[in-house]
Design a protein around this motif. Sequence first.
Motif, PDB file in Angstrom:
ATOM      1  N   GLN A   1      12.589  17.862   0.918  1.00 19.45           N
ATOM      2  CA  GLN A   1      11.371  18.298   1.601  1.00 19.45           C
ATOM      3  C   GLN A   1      11.646  19.486   2.509  1.00 19.45           C
ATOM      4  O   GLN A   1      10.835  20.409   2.598  1.00 19.45           O
ATOM      5  N   ARG A   2      12.768  19.498   3.191  1.00 15.63           N
ATOM      6  CA  ARG A   2      13.099  20.628   4.055  1.00 15.63           C
ATOM      7  C   ARG A   2      13.217  21.918   3.240  1.00 15.63           C
ATOM      8  O   ARG A   2      12.709  22.961   3.645  1.00 15.63           O
TER       9      ARG A   2
ATOM     10  N   VAL B   1      11.776  22.531   0.317  1.00  9.75           N
ATOM     11  CA  VAL B   1      10.427  22.863  -0.170  1.00  9.75           C
ATOM     12  C   VAL B   1       9.616  23.505   0.950  1.00  9.75           C
ATOM     13  O   VAL B   1       8.930  24.515   0.733  1.00  9.75           O
ATOM     14  N   ASN B   2       9.687  22.954   2.150  1.00  7.44           N
ATOM     15  CA  ASN B   2       8.962  23.544   3.284  1.00  7.44           C
ATOM     16  C   ASN B   2       9.466  24.946   3.596  1.00  7.44           C
ATOM     17  O   ASN B   2       8.668  25.849   3.880  1.00  7.44           O
TER      18      ASN B   2
ATOM     19  N   GLU C   1       7.900  27.409   1.492  1.00  6.32           N
ATOM     20  CA  GLU C   1       6.435  27.391   1.607  1.00  6.32           C
ATOM     21  C   GLU C   1       5.783  26.716   0.415  1.00  6.32           C
ATOM     22  O   GLU C   1       4.737  27.136  -0.078  1.00  6.32           O
ATOM     23  N   GLY C   2       6.401  25.637  -0.056  1.00  9.35           N
ATOM     24  CA  GLY C   2       5.861  24.861  -1.164  1.00  9.35           C
ATOM     25  C   GLY C   2       5.258  23.564  -0.657  1.00  9.35           C
ATOM     26  O   GLY C   2       5.046  23.380   0.532  1.00  9.35           O
ATOM     27  N   SER C   3       4.965  22.668  -1.595  1.00 11.05           N
ATOM     28  CA  SER C   3       4.418  21.365  -1.225  1.00 11.05           C
ATOM     29  C   SER C   3       5.146  20.270  -1.988  1.00 11.05           C
ATOM     30  O   SER C   3       5.671  20.492  -3.075  1.00 11.05           O
ATOM     31  N   LEU C   4       5.167  19.095  -1.406  1.00 16.33           N
ATOM     32  CA  LEU C   4       5.828  17.945  -1.997  1.00 16.33           C
ATOM     33  C   LEU C   4       4.887  16.756  -1.884  1.00 16.33           C
ATOM     34  O   LEU C   4       4.373  16.469  -0.808  1.00 16.33           O
ATOM     35  N   ASP C   5       4.620  16.106  -3.004  1.00 20.59           N
ATOM     36  CA  ASP C   5       3.809  14.896  -3.030  1.00 20.59           C
ATOM     37  C   ASP C   5       4.601  13.810  -3.723  1.00 20.59           C
ATOM     38  O   ASP C   5       5.421  14.095  -4.603  1.00 20.59           O
TER      39      ASP C   5
ATOM     40  N   ILE D   1       6.831  18.528  -6.936  1.00 17.63           N
ATOM     41  CA  ILE D   1       7.147  19.661  -6.067  1.00 17.63           C
ATOM     42  C   ILE D   1       6.470  20.906  -6.631  1.00 17.63           C
ATOM     43  O   ILE D   1       6.583  21.202  -7.815  1.00 17.63           O
ATOM     44  N   ARG D   2       5.780  21.612  -5.767  1.00 21.33           N
ATOM     45  CA  ARG D   2       5.146  22.882  -6.152  1.00 21.33           C
ATOM     46  C   ARG D   2       5.720  23.983  -5.263  1.00 21.33           C
ATOM     47  O   ARG D   2       5.740  23.851  -4.045  1.00 21.33           O
ATOM     48  N   LEU D   3       6.172  25.043  -5.920  1.00 23.27           N
ATOM     49  CA  LEU D   3       6.723  26.183  -5.207  1.00 23.27           C
ATOM     50  C   LEU D   3       5.969  27.444  -5.590  1.00 23.27           C
ATOM     51  O   LEU D   3       5.523  27.570  -6.731  1.00 23.27           O
TER      52      LEU D   3
END
Length: 51
Positions: free
Chosen positions: A20-21, A23-24, A27-31, A43-45
């Motif tokens: 998660q770190r 991905v953040n 500037e992506g998202s994690l669900d 994960i979306r980047l």
Amino acid sequence: MFPKQHPVIEKRGLGTYLIQRAVNDAEGSLDFYVEEHLFHLAIRLPSMAAQ
């Protein structure tokens, strides 16, 4: 989801915290969701072409 940020937490959750770190930072998202005994992680980047 990530109650502690210390590497000596009985080795539970640290891997997901590091993901998660990263991905953040990108500037992506994690669900995620849990279904029975399966852990699903999406994960979306952002696209590099967009920069």
